[in-house]
Design a protein around this motif. Structure first.
Motif, PDB file in Angstrom:
ATOM      1  N   LEU A 444       0.684  -1.157  -0.064  1.00  0.00           N
ATOM      2  CA  LEU A 444       0.006   0.085   0.101  1.00  0.00           C
ATOM      3  C   LEU A 444       0.932   1.208  -0.017  1.00  0.00           C
ATOM      4  CD1 LEU A 444      -2.727  -0.957   2.463  1.00  0.00           C
ATOM      5  CD2 LEU A 444      -2.905  -0.457   0.233  1.00  0.00           C
ATOM      6  N   PRO A 445       0.836   2.211  -0.975  1.00  0.00           N
ATOM      7  CA  PRO A 445       1.568   3.576  -0.997  1.00  0.00           C
ATOM      8  C   PRO A 445       0.893   4.274   0.259  1.00  0.00           C
ATOM      9  CG  PRO A 445       0.692   2.954  -3.143  1.00  0.00           C
ATOM     10  CD  PRO A 445       0.057   2.079  -2.277  1.00  0.00           C
ATOM     11  N   GLY A 446       1.935   4.862   0.763  1.00  0.00           N
ATOM     12  CA  GLY A 446       1.924   5.986   1.798  1.00  0.00           C
ATOM     13  C   GLY A 446       0.714   6.903   1.367  1.00  0.00           C
ATOM     14  N   THR A 447       0.617   7.341   0.047  1.00  0.00           N
ATOM     15  CA  THR A 447      -0.329   8.296  -0.220  1.00  0.00           C
ATOM     16  C   THR A 447      -1.759   7.961  -0.038  1.00  0.00           C
ATOM     17  OG1 THR A 447       0.044   7.600  -2.386  1.00  0.00           O
ATOM     18  CG2 THR A 447       1.482   9.520  -1.777  1.00  0.00           C
ATOM     19  N   VAL A 448      -2.068   6.386  -0.103  1.00  0.00           N
ATOM     20  CA  VAL A 448      -3.390   5.870   0.081  1.00  0.00           C
ATOM     21  C   VAL A 448      -3.779   6.259   1.370  1.00  0.00           C
ATOM     22  CG1 VAL A 448      -4.739   3.777  -0.100  1.00  0.00           C
ATOM     23  CG2 VAL A 448      -2.872   4.403  -2.016  1.00  0.00           C
ATOM     24  N   THR A 449      -2.798   5.916   2.343  1.00  0.00           N
ATOM     25  CA  THR A 449      -3.415   5.728   3.791  1.00  0.00           C
ATOM     26  C   THR A 449      -3.197   7.309   4.241  1.00  0.00           C
ATOM     27  OG1 THR A 449      -1.177   5.114   4.361  1.00  0.00           O
ATOM     28  CG2 THR A 449      -3.053   3.543   4.021  1.00  0.00           C
ATOM     29  N   MET A 450      -2.478   8.083   3.678  1.00  0.00           N
ATOM     30  CA  MET A 450      -2.284   9.402   4.410  1.00  0.00           C
ATOM     31  C   MET A 450      -3.487  10.277   4.817  1.00  0.00           C
ATOM     32  SD  MET A 450      -0.302  12.696   2.406  1.00  0.00           S
ATOM     33  CE  MET A 450       1.070  11.637   1.873  1.00  0.00           C
ATOM     34  N   ILE A 451      -4.509  10.475   4.114  1.00  0.00           N
ATOM     35  CA  ILE A 451      -5.703  11.106   4.635  1.00  0.00           C
ATOM     36  C   ILE A 451      -6.503  10.485   5.709  1.00  0.00           C
ATOM     37  CG2 ILE A 451      -7.876  12.061   3.851  1.00  0.00           C
ATOM     38  CD1 ILE A 451      -6.664  12.752   1.133  1.00  0.00           C
ATOM     39  N   PRO A 452      -6.793   9.233   5.656  1.00  0.00           N
ATOM     40  CA  PRO A 452      -7.375   8.436   6.743  1.00  0.00           C
ATOM     41  C   PRO A 452      -6.557   8.520   7.922  1.00  0.00           C
ATOM     42  CG  PRO A 452      -7.493   7.055   4.644  1.00  0.00           C
ATOM     43  CD  PRO A 452      -6.493   8.196   4.413  1.00  0.00           C
ATOM     44  N   VAL A 453      -5.361   8.359   8.126  1.00  0.00           N
ATOM     45  CA  VAL A 453      -4.573   8.422   9.095  1.00  0.00           C
ATOM     46  C   VAL A 453      -4.668   9.765   9.805  1.00  0.00           C
ATOM     47  CG1 VAL A 453      -2.120   8.280  10.029  1.00  0.00           C
ATOM     48  CG2 VAL A 453      -3.089   6.600   8.490  1.00  0.00           C
ATOM     49  N   PHE A 454      -4.507  10.706   8.818  1.00  0.00           N
ATOM     50  CA  PHE A 454      -4.434  12.267   9.381  1.00  0.00           C
ATOM     51  C   PHE A 454      -6.012  12.450   9.743  1.00  0.00           C
ATOM     52  CE2 PHE A 454      -6.197  16.534   8.423  1.00  0.00           C
ATOM     53  CZ  PHE A 454      -5.048  17.268   9.073  1.00  0.00           C
ATOM     54  N   LEU A 455      -6.977  11.935   9.466  1.00  0.00           N
ATOM     55  CA  LEU A 455      -8.349  12.249   9.997  1.00  0.00           C
ATOM     56  C   LEU A 455      -8.536  11.570  11.334  1.00  0.00           C
ATOM     57  CD1 LEU A 455     -10.688  11.958   7.084  1.00  0.00           C
ATOM     58  CD2 LEU A 455     -10.000  14.040   8.102  1.00  0.00           C
ATOM     59  N   ILE A 456      -7.883  10.448  11.328  1.00  0.00           N
ATOM     60  CA  ILE A 456      -7.715   9.722  12.753  1.00  0.00           C
ATOM     61  C   ILE A 456      -7.113  10.455  13.909  1.00  0.00           C
ATOM     62  CG2 ILE A 456      -6.962   7.581  14.117  1.00  0.00           C
ATOM     63  CD1 ILE A 456      -7.275   6.132  11.438  1.00  0.00           C
ATOM     64  N   PHE A 457      -5.855  11.021  13.498  1.00  0.00           N
ATOM     65  CA  PHE A 457      -5.018  11.655  14.416  1.00  0.00           C
ATOM     66  C   PHE A 457      -5.624  13.048  14.676  1.00  0.00           C
ATOM     67  CE2 PHE A 457      -0.985   9.317  12.852  1.00  0.00           C
ATOM     68  CZ  PHE A 457      -1.148   8.456  13.892  1.00  0.00           C
ATOM     69  N   LYS A 458      -6.474  13.621  13.655  1.00  0.00           N
ATOM     70  CA  LYS A 458      -7.119  15.110  14.033  1.00  0.00           C
ATOM     71  C   LYS A 458      -8.327  14.833  14.982  1.00  0.00           C
ATOM     72  CE  LYS A 458      -9.030  18.885  11.696  1.00  0.00           C
ATOM     73  NZ  LYS A 458     -10.184  18.961  12.295  1.00  0.00           N
ATOM     74  N   HIS A 459      -8.948  13.569  14.959  1.00  0.00           N
ATOM     75  CA  HIS A 459      -9.995  13.391  15.604  1.00  0.00           C
ATOM     76  C   HIS A 459      -9.605  13.065  17.298  1.00  0.00           C
ATOM     77  CE1 HIS A 459     -13.201  13.977  13.095  1.00  0.00           C
ATOM     78  NE2 HIS A 459     -13.031  13.213  12.136  1.00  0.00           N
ATOM     79  N   LEU A 460      -8.447  12.468  17.343  1.00  0.00           N
ATOM     80  CA  LEU A 460      -7.765  12.263  18.676  1.00  0.00           C
ATOM     81  C   LEU A 460      -7.464  13.594  19.419  1.00  0.00           C
ATOM     82  CD1 LEU A 460      -5.904   8.897  17.912  1.00  0.00           C
ATOM     83  CD2 LEU A 460      -7.960   9.110  19.278  1.00  0.00           C
ATOM     84  N   GLY A 461      -7.145  14.639  18.664  1.00  0.00           N
ATOM     85  CA  GLY A 461      -6.752  15.824  19.040  1.00  0.00           C
ATOM     86  C   GLY A 461      -5.191  15.918  19.169  1.00  0.00           C
ATOM     87  N   TRP A 462      -4.609  15.244  18.030  1.00  0.00           N
ATOM     88  CA  TRP A 462      -3.180  15.340  18.105  1.00  0.00           C
ATOM     89  C   TRP A 462      -2.570  16.033  17.031  1.00  0.00           C
ATOM     90  CZ3 TRP A 462      -1.653   9.224  18.560  1.00  0.00           C
ATOM     91  CH2 TRP A 462      -2.150   8.616  19.902  1.00  0.00           C
ATOM     92  N   TYR A 463      -3.529  16.725  16.339  1.00  0.00           N
ATOM     93  CA  TYR A 463      -3.052  17.814  15.331  1.00  0.00           C
ATOM     94  C   TYR A 463      -2.308  18.889  15.975  1.00  0.00           C
ATOM     95  CZ  TYR A 463      -2.736  21.204  11.595  1.00  0.00           C
ATOM     96  OH  TYR A 463      -2.303  22.219  10.582  1.00  0.00           O
ATOM     97  N   ASN A 464      -1.203  19.281  15.321  1.00  0.00           N
ATOM     98  CA  ASN A 464      -0.104  20.150  15.934  1.00  0.00           C
ATOM     99  C   ASN A 464       0.553  19.806  17.170  1.00  0.00           C
ATOM    100  OD1 ASN A 464       1.314  22.649  15.641  1.00  0.00           O
ATOM    101  ND2 ASN A 464      -0.127  23.891  16.681  1.00  0.00           N
ATOM    102  N   THR A 465       1.048  18.417  17.234  1.00  0.00           N
ATOM    103  CA  THR A 465       1.524  18.087  18.350  1.00  0.00           C
ATOM    104  C   THR A 465       2.529  17.012  17.689  1.00  0.00           C
ATOM    105  OG1 THR A 465       0.267  16.027  18.825  1.00  0.00           O
ATOM    106  CG2 THR A 465      -0.359  18.111  19.935  1.00  0.00           C
ATOM    107  N   LEU A 466       3.593  16.630  18.461  1.00  0.00           N
ATOM    108  CA  LEU A 466       4.414  15.710  17.888  1.00  0.00           C
ATOM    109  C   LEU A 466       4.176  14.271  18.186  1.00  0.00           C
ATOM    110  CD1 LEU A 466       7.581  17.202  19.549  1.00  0.00           C
ATOM    111  CD2 LEU A 466       6.815  17.505  17.469  1.00  0.00           C
ATOM    112  N   LEU A 467       2.893  13.760  18.596  1.00  0.00           N
ATOM    113  CA  LEU A 467       2.306  12.536  18.793  1.00  0.00           C
ATOM    114  C   LEU A 467       2.447  11.608  17.578  1.00  0.00           C
ATOM    115  CD1 LEU A 467      -0.318  13.029  21.445  1.00  0.00           C
ATOM    116  CD2 LEU A 467       1.997  12.116  21.798  1.00  0.00           C
ATOM    117  N   PRO A 468       1.714  12.259  16.588  1.00  0.00           N
ATOM    118  CA  PRO A 468       1.698  11.549  15.246  1.00  0.00           C
ATOM    119  C   PRO A 468       2.987  11.241  14.504  1.00  0.00           C
ATOM    120  CG  PRO A 468       0.257  13.625  15.261  1.00  0.00           C
ATOM    121  CD  PRO A 468       1.166  13.698  16.378  1.00  0.00           C
ATOM    122  N   LEU A 469       4.049  11.669  14.922  1.00  0.00           N
ATOM    123  CA  LEU A 469       5.509  11.552  14.763  1.00  0.00           C
ATOM    124  C   LEU A 469       6.263  10.212  15.291  1.00  0.00           C
ATOM    125  CD1 LEU A 469       4.848  14.552  13.641  1.00  0.00           C
ATOM    126  CD2 LEU A 469       7.399  15.092  13.889  1.00  0.00           C
TER     127      LEU A 469
END
Length: 603
Positions: A444-469
Motif C-alpha cells: 500500500l503506498p503511503g499516499t493511500v493511507t495519508m488522509i485516513p490516518v490524518f483524520l484519525i489523528f485529528k479526531h484524537l486531538g493530536w494535530y499540531n503535536t509531536l504525537l503523530p510523529l
C-alpha cells in the motif's frame, strides 16, 4: 586485452585524482584546451606504461585500490562542495570559472587598502601573447592617467599612488577586455589606447574603485525611542574621536584609517546629546562601512550613568554599507536577532561616573586585531552565525528532532523485535497467514493511507503535536518485522530448548537469548530508523503548524523560504542538518552495510 582494460581504468582513476588535486591547489580547473590535452596525454602515457610494465598481481591491486579511492572521492564530492560553499562569501559562489575551495581572508595591517578583484583573461582571439603584453602595459598606463583624477584623493593618499596603480591599472584593463567585442583588439595599439581612454567614463572608474576598495567608514547615528520613533542625530552634533593607532578623517562619511604594525587595537568614540530624555531611549542604529579585515569589534553604550555592552561577537567582515542595530535589553527583552537587532545588556554594577549633562550618550566601538588563523575561523563560520541568528527556533527544531528520533528508534527496536520473535519462534494459530497479511501492507503506498490516518489523528486531538510523529513507531514496521524474522530463523533452536529446560519462559528467552544475538540486526534497524525519521519532511509538514514544534527538515524548509537567496546561509544550515547523519554512518557503517544484506538470508 586485459592489460589494455587495466590501462583504461588506471587512466580514468588518474584523471579523477589529478582533477581533485588541481581543485585543492588552484581552487579551479584549467580552461585552456591545449593544457588539458597535454595533461590528459601525459596521464595516458603514465597509465599505459604502468599497465604494460607492472606485474599482473600488482596491476590488479593498483587498479582495485584506485577504483575504491576514486569512487570514495567522487561520492564525497557533493558533501565537500556543500561544506565548502558554506565557508564562502556570496561573491565567491557566483564566479566563473568556479572556485571549489573558499579563499583565506587576507591579513589586514593597514586600512584603507585595495584588493585584486579580477582573474586574468586569456588574450583575445587573433592576438599573440607578446603583442597582448604590449597592449596591456600601454592600456594600464593610459587608463591610470585617465582614472587618477577621478578617484577619491583622500583615500588615494592613504593607500599610496603606487599601490593604487598596481591594482587599478590591471582592473581597468580587465573590465575593458570583459565588455569590449573581439574586433576592438585588432587595431593598432595607439588606436586601442585612444578609444579605451575615451570609453573610460567616471562611472566605470567609480565602479572599478568600489570593487577593489576596502575601508572603514562611519556615518550619522539614529536613535529609537520607546514608541519606536526614529530620530536622526545631526552629524554636526556628534563628537567623533579615535585612539592610536587610528586616525579620523572627518567628512561625509567619516573615514577611519589605522595601522596595526605596532599596536593591536583602538577605540572609536562618539559623544552626543539626546533629543529626548534618556528614559525614552530604546535603541541605536549605527551605519558602518566595513573593510572586510575581520577585526573583532565590541560595542558599548553609556547612557547617563548606566553602561550597556554587546555580548554578540561582531567582526568587520563585510565590504559594503550596513546598519548595526541595537536595543537596550532591560527596556526591550524580546529576542529579535533573527531581524538583525542585537541586544545591549546592562553591565553588572553598571553605575559609573555620570557623563556631563543628563542626556549625554557615549558610544564606543573597540576594534581589536585578530590572528590570521582566527580570522579564517570567523570567516568560515560567518554563514553559520548568520543562519543561527536568522531563525530563533533552531534549538526548538533540534530538540524536537532529537526527541522524535530517540522515541522512534526505541519503539521500533522493541516492537519490531517482539513481533519478529512471535512470527519466527512461537507457534500460534494463523501465524503464517497473518504474516502474509502483514507483508501485504507493504504494497500500500503511503499516499493511500495519508488522509485516513490524518483524520484519525485529528479526531484524537493530536494535530499540531509531536504525537503523530512517534506514536506509530509503537506498532512497528512491516519491513523491519520481516527483516528481524528472517534473521531469527537462523538462530539455532537448541538455545531455546536449553533455556526452556532450565525453566526460562518465552519472554525470558526473547530478552536474554534472542535479543543479544540480534544486536547487528537491531543496530541496522536503529540506523535505518534514525536516517528515515531525521530526514522525514512530509509527516511534520502534514501534522505541524506551530514553528516551535517543527523538526529540522520542516524548519529548513521554512528557513529556505525566508532566506533562499542567501546561499552561504542555506549551505551552512544544510551542513548542520547533514552532519549527524554522516557521523552516525561513519560510526556504525559496519552495521549499516550488514543490515542491507539481512533480507537475503535463507529461512
Amino acid at each position: 586485452m586485459k592489460r589494455l582494460l587495466f590501462a583504461g581504468g588506471l587512466w580514468l582513476e588518474t584523471v579523477l585524482m589529478a582533477a581533485l588535486a588541481t581543485i585543492i591547489v588552484h581552487r579551479t580547473l584549467p580552461d585552456n584546451a591545449g593544457e588539458l590535452t597535454w595533461a590528459l596525454g601525459v596521464m595516458a602515457i603514465f597509465a599505459g606504461a604502468t599497465a604494460f610494465l607492472a606485474p599482473m598481481g600488482l596491476l590488479q591491486r593498483l587498479t582495485l585500490q584506485g577504483a575504491l579511492i576514486s569512487g570514495a572521492c567522487l561520492f564525497i564530492l557533493p558533501f565537500f562542495w556543500l561544506v565548502g560553499t558554506s565557508f564562502k562569501y556570496n561573491r565567491e559562489i557566483f564566479v566563473q570559472p568556479p572556485h571549489w575551495l573558499p579563499a583565506l581572508p587576507r591579513e589586514v595591517i593597514r586600512s584603507p587598502y585595495l584588493v585584486k578583484r579580477y582573474v586574468r583573461l586569456p588574450p583575445p582571439p587573433h592576438v599573440g601573447k607578446s603583442r597582448w603584453r604590449g597592449i596591456t602595459l600601454a592600456l594600464e598606463q593610459n587608463l591610470w592617467m585617465q582614472a587618477r583624477p577621478l578617484l577619491p584623493q583622500k583615500e588615494l593618499a592613504l593607500i599610496g599612488v603606487g599601490s593604487a596603480r598596481a591594482v587599478m591599472g590591471p582592473m581597468l584593463v580587465h573590465r575593458l577586455q570583459k565588455f569590449e567585442p573581439s574586433g576592438f583588439w585588432n587595431k593598432p595599439t595607439s588606436a586601442i589606447c585612444q578609444k579605451a581612454v575615451a570609453a573610460m567614463t567616471a562611472g566605470r572608474v567609480r565602479s572599478a574603485w568600489e570593487r577593489t576598495y576596502r575601508g572603514l567608514k562611519l556615518s550619522g547615528i539614529t536613535l529609537t525611542d520607546t514608541r519606536y520613533h526614529d530620530d536622526a542625530v545631526k552629524p554636526a552634533d556628534i563628537a567623533w574621536r579615535v585612539t592610536s593607532p587610528a586616525r579620523l578623517l572627518r567628512g561625509q562619511p567619516n573615514l577611519v584609517a589605522y595601522n596595526f604594525a605596532h599596536e593591536h587595537g583602538f577605540t572609536i568614540q562618539a559623544d552626543f546629546t539626546l533629543p529626548k530624555s534618556v528614559h525614552h531611549l530604546l535603541g541605536i542604529t549605527i551605519p558602518i562601512h566595513e573593510d572586510r579585515s575581520w577585526q573583532y569589534v565590541r560595542v558599548s553604550l553609556r547612557v547617563g550613568a548606566v553602561r550597556y555592552v554587546s555580548k554578540n561577537p561582531m567582526f568587520l567582515g563585510n565590504r559594503r554599507w550596513q546598519s548595526l542595530i541595537f536595543h537596550l535589553h532591560d527596556r526591550d527583552p524580546a529576542n529579535e536577532t533573527n531581524m538583525g537587532i542585537f541586544p545591549l545588556y546592562r553591565r553588572d554594577g553598571g553605575i559609573v561616573g555620570r557623563l556631563p549633562g543628563s542626556d549625554t550618550i557615549q558610544l564606543r566601538l573597540h576594534v581589536t586585531k585578530i590572528s590570521p588563523l582566527a580570522a579564517a575561523f570567523y570567516k568560515f563560520t560567518d554563514s553559520y552565525r548568520q543562519a543561527w541568528y536568522a531563525d530563533r527556533h533552531w534549538l526548538d527544531y533540534l530538540f524536537n528532532s532529537v526527541m522524535v528520533v530517540i522515541l522512534c528508534v526505541i519503539f521500533q527496536v522493541i516492537s519490531c523485535s517482539m513481533a519478529g520473535y512471535a512470527f519466527a519462534r512461537l507457534q500460534w494459530p494463523l501465524r503464517d497467514k497473518i504474516f502474509a497479511l502483514l507483508l501485504a501492507t507493504m504494497m500500500l503506498p503511503g499516499t493511500v493511507t495519508m488522509i485516513p490516518v490524518f483524520l484519525i489523528f485529528k479526531h484524537l486531538g493530536w494535530y499540531n503535536t509531536l504525537l503523530p510523529l512517534w506514536v506509530p513507531a509503537i506498532f512497528g514496521s512491516a519491513f523491519f518485522i520481516f527483516l528481524l524474522r528472517q534473521f531469527m530463523r537462523n538462530i539455532p533452536r537448541e538455545l531455546e530448548e536449553a533455556a526452556l529446560m532450565d525453566g526460562c519462559g518465552w519472554f525470558g528467552i526473547y530478552w536474554r537469548i534472542i535479543m543479544p544475538l540480534m544486536k547487528p540486526a537491531l543496530a541496522a534497524i536503529a540506523i535505518f530508523t534514525f536516517m528515515g525519521v531525521w530526514n522525514d519532511f512530509m509527516t511534520p509538514l502534514i501534522y505541524l503548524s506551530n514553528p516551535s514544534r517543527y523538526t529540522l527538515p520542516l524548519g529548513m524548509y521554512e528557513f529556505s523560504s525566508a532566506h533562499g537567496g542567501q546561499f552561504g546561509m542555506m549551505m551552512a544550515a544544510a551542513t548542520m542538518m547533514t552532519l549527524p547523519v554522516v557521523a552516525v554512518f561513519f560510526v556504525a557503517q559496519r552495521y549499516f552495510i550488514q543490515g542491507i544484506t539481512l533480507t537475503g538470508m535463507k529461512g
